[in-house]
Design a protein around this motif. Structure first.
Motif, short mmCIF file in Angstrom:
data_model
loop_
_atom_site.label_atom_id
_atom_site.label_comp_id
_atom_site.label_asym_id
_atom_site.label_seq_id
_atom_site.Cartn_x
_atom_site.Cartn_y
_atom_site.Cartn_z
N ASP A 88 22.78 68.87 -23.83
CA ASP A 88 21.50 68.35 -24.33
C ASP A 88 20.69 67.65 -23.23
N ARG A 104 18.15 70.06 -22.26
CA ARG A 104 17.10 70.26 -23.27
C ARG A 104 16.09 69.13 -23.27
N TYR A 126 25.28 70.70 -29.60
CA TYR A 126 25.34 71.86 -28.71
C TYR A 126 26.58 71.75 -27.85
#
Lengths: 205, 210, 238
Positions: A199, A202, C12
């Protein structure tokens, strides 16, 4: 951690959007600023050739690659602000406004731009995997540091030491091979960090 | 100074040397303005004579500040090698006058700035900076956040030093001390883990969210 | 009162084959009502108990379902929730955010309408309560591990939360400090929810949750809960 394949139910909902993460941003910025300081004050890593690698520019570029252009630049600015205020966190444990008067001031002042440019150029990394991602990161680091830190450094040498362009470039060029190595290392570490914390990639900003 | 436990890079004092001289009592804004004026004057004035005067003035400032020489000499000595090399080069290419001016200008400025740093607490200077940067509040950078980030920075440096020394030891234990990767990667991974845990802790304490 | 309604947490994770990241389930769906004064959460490493603890104050948000604290949704009222629910982490290193204990506790008090001097005095008072008065201005990294955990507790409690969630608060401590911290937690007026590997501490709770593979697999009295957990661990070994 449970593997998705064990759930017969099919698609899982995507993770909740990160909570208002100003706190995490502040923590990441301060921690990377501290990392730059540690890289600057710790004795360099010894290598076979006998010339130790100091890791200050490595840490600057890594901040941009990992955090993104805004947070990366902020981390470097925080480091500079605290160092200029007199905490001895620049190379060789110096600090204070005196460094601005030194011939190397151009390098230091260009650090935030270097982190920002590297962070900006590394944006496509989120859409690539494997070697492509590494190549994006490495290229971003090289352009990020050469177009800003070395240009700034050369301008600083010219201004402070009253040198012409050729002489300043001759001083600067000594640092280029080492910087290629440091950018390769920064890209490798950034790549590993994105593997460890998906992440992070991201949420670059 | 609050005792020998406080490492120079882990405190808000930095390179500050406590004292009560005229320069210690002078407001930081005035000192900064003075340094800026000196910087411009040194850049504008040409010739070795004005550069020598600048050095003399810088030395006089140093004497007035009553800061011991050894506190400031490290900053000046650090650049001396570079300065002597470049001075020699300039002498050879453009004559002694240019060489002397270049070298003396840098020495004067470094000395002045170092005296300012030694007579002003680092946290005071950072407060000045936070005040100057107040307009940035509109883009989400409040002085409180800046102060928090500074505190966090000072707190994190010793933590990271510890982490990287441990990573170095671990690499050595595996016979990998000459492999930078074996030091860098674990240090960086632990650093990000630490930063995220810190972010969680800040959020849990309701800090840094305003 | 904390209520979880089919809360599901995902994240994720990198694809081992090197492809794009995948979505994995960390916890849930979990539905619970937590009202008891002393609640313990036990389970194996990686079972999801830390994720469960972080759900309770909105540090982790559910991908679906809801978590409510006194009818405040953690997803929309995160700040108000965190004001009510204090959180103590395993490692005090990450949660001491200021260079000295005094500054760290004072930071927690910033929300209160106090002058700088009053804040200083209140912070010193809070440190004295935890036996850290002498260490108020020593750098935080020079404190011992136990002292640092006490400081973390002092800083969190200085903000006077209604509920305290602790994620393995004693895992890194020696026996002496473990007793100090356990006694301190036992003496608090607040509701305390503790994630722990210390089964003796769990046995003293009013209610114990056993977490395994991202689900609450047992919920009830301490004695049968610990029994259930032991059986679970034995089954893994067999």
């Amino acid at each position: 951690m449970t593997d998705i394949t064990k759930d017969a139910g099919g698609a899982l909902p995507a993770p909740a959007a990160a909570r208002a993460s100003v706190a995490t941003d502040v923590a990441l910025v301060a921690t990377f600023a501290a990392f730059i300081a540690v890289c600057a004050i710790l004795p360099g890593i010894p290598t076979g050739s006998g010339v130790p690698i100091t890791l200050q520019t490595f840490a600057v570029i890594l901040s941009g690659l990992v955090l993104g252009w805004r947070r990366g630049a902020l981390a470097v600015l925080l480091y500079l602000a605290i160092g200029l205020a007199g905490v001895p966190i620049f190379a060789e444990a110096t600090g204070g406004l005196g460094v601005l008067a030194k011939p190397s001031a151009g390098y230091l002042l260009a650090f935030p731009l270097g982190a920002a440019l590297a962070g900006l150029l590394a944006s496509p990394a989120v859409r690539s995997v494997g070697w492509a991602r590494y190549t994006v990161l490495f290229t971003a680091g090289v352009f990020g540091s050469f177009l800003t830190i070395h240009v700034g450094g050369i301008l600083g040498l010219m201004a402070r030491l009253d040198l012409d362009l050729g002489a300043a470039v001759a001083i600067d060029v000594v640092y280029l091979p080492g910087d290629i190595v440091k950018n390769a290392a920064a890209a490798a570490v950034a790549y590993t960090l994105f593997r460890a914390y998906p992440d992070l990639l991201r949420h670059r900003r | 100074m609050s005792g020998p436990l406080r490492q120079p890079w882990a405190g808000p004092l930095g390179l500050y040397h406590p004292g009560d001289s005229l320069l210690h009592r002078c407001p930081p804004g005035v000192k900064l303005a003075g340094l800026a004026v000196a910087g411009i004057a040194i850049a504008v004035a040409r010739g070795p004579l004005s550069a020598a005067v600048a050095v003399l003035l810088a030395v006089a400032t140093h004497v007035v500040s009553r800061v011991p020489w050894h506190r400031t000499s490290r900053g000046v000595l650090g650049t001396l090698v570079t300065l002597l090399l470049v001075g020699a080069y300039q002498w050879w290419v453009r004559g002694w006058a240019v060489a002397a001016e270049v070298v003396l200008d840098v020495v004067a400025l470094v000395l002045l700035a170092t005296v300012l740093t030694a007579t002003t607490r680092a946290d005071t200077l950072l407060e000045v900076l936070a005040r100057v940067a107040r307009p940035l509040r509109r883009v989400g950078l409040s002085p409180e956040t800046f102060a928090l980030a500074c505190g966090l920075f000072l707190r994190t440096v010793p933590v990271l030093v510890q982490t990287s020394l441990e990573a170095r030891d671990a690499a050595r234990a595996r016979g990998l001390e000459n492999n930078p990767r074996a030091v860098l990667v674990p240090s960086a991974v632990r650093m990000v883990a630490h930063a995220r845990a810190t972010g969680d802790a800040l959020a849990a304490r309701g800090l840094g969210e305003d | 009162m904390i209520e979880l309604d089919s809360a599901l947490v995902t994240a994720y994770a990198p694809d081992p084959a090197g492809g794009a990241d995948r979505v994995v389930r960390l916890l849930g769906p979990v539905s619970l009502q937590l009202a008891e004064r002393r609640i313990a959460i036990i389970g194996a490493n990686g079972s999801g108990k830390s994720t469960l603890a972080r759900l309770l104050n909105g540090l982790v948000l559910p991908a679906s379902g809801t978590v409510r604290v006194d009818d405040l949704d953690t997803a929309t009222d995160g700040r108000a929730v965190r004001r009510r629910v204090g959180f103590v982490f395993t490692s005090p290193d990450a949660q001491i955010v200021m260079p000295t204990p005094l500054e760290d506790v004072a930071l927690s008090l910033r929300r209160l309408p106090l002058s700088a001097d009053e804040r200083d005095a209140a912070a010193r008072c809070a440190l004295a309560r935890f036996g850290l008065a002498e260490r108020a201005e020593v750098p935080a990294h020079a404190l011992s591990g136990g002292q640092r955990q006490l400081l973390a507790l002092a800083s969190v409690l200085a903000a006077e939360p209604d509920v305290l969630v602790c994620d393995e608060p004693t895992t890194l401590l020696d026996l002496r400090w473990r007793t100090v911290v356990d006694d301190l937690l036992a003496g608090l007026d607040q509701q305390v929810i503790v994630v722990t590997h210390d089964l003796e501490a769990a046995a003293r709770a009013d209610r114990v949750l056993v977490v395994d593979d991202g689900l609450v697999v047992f919920d009830g009295e301490p004695a049968p809960a610990v029994e259930h957990y032991r059986a679970l661990m034995a089954a893994v070994r067999a």
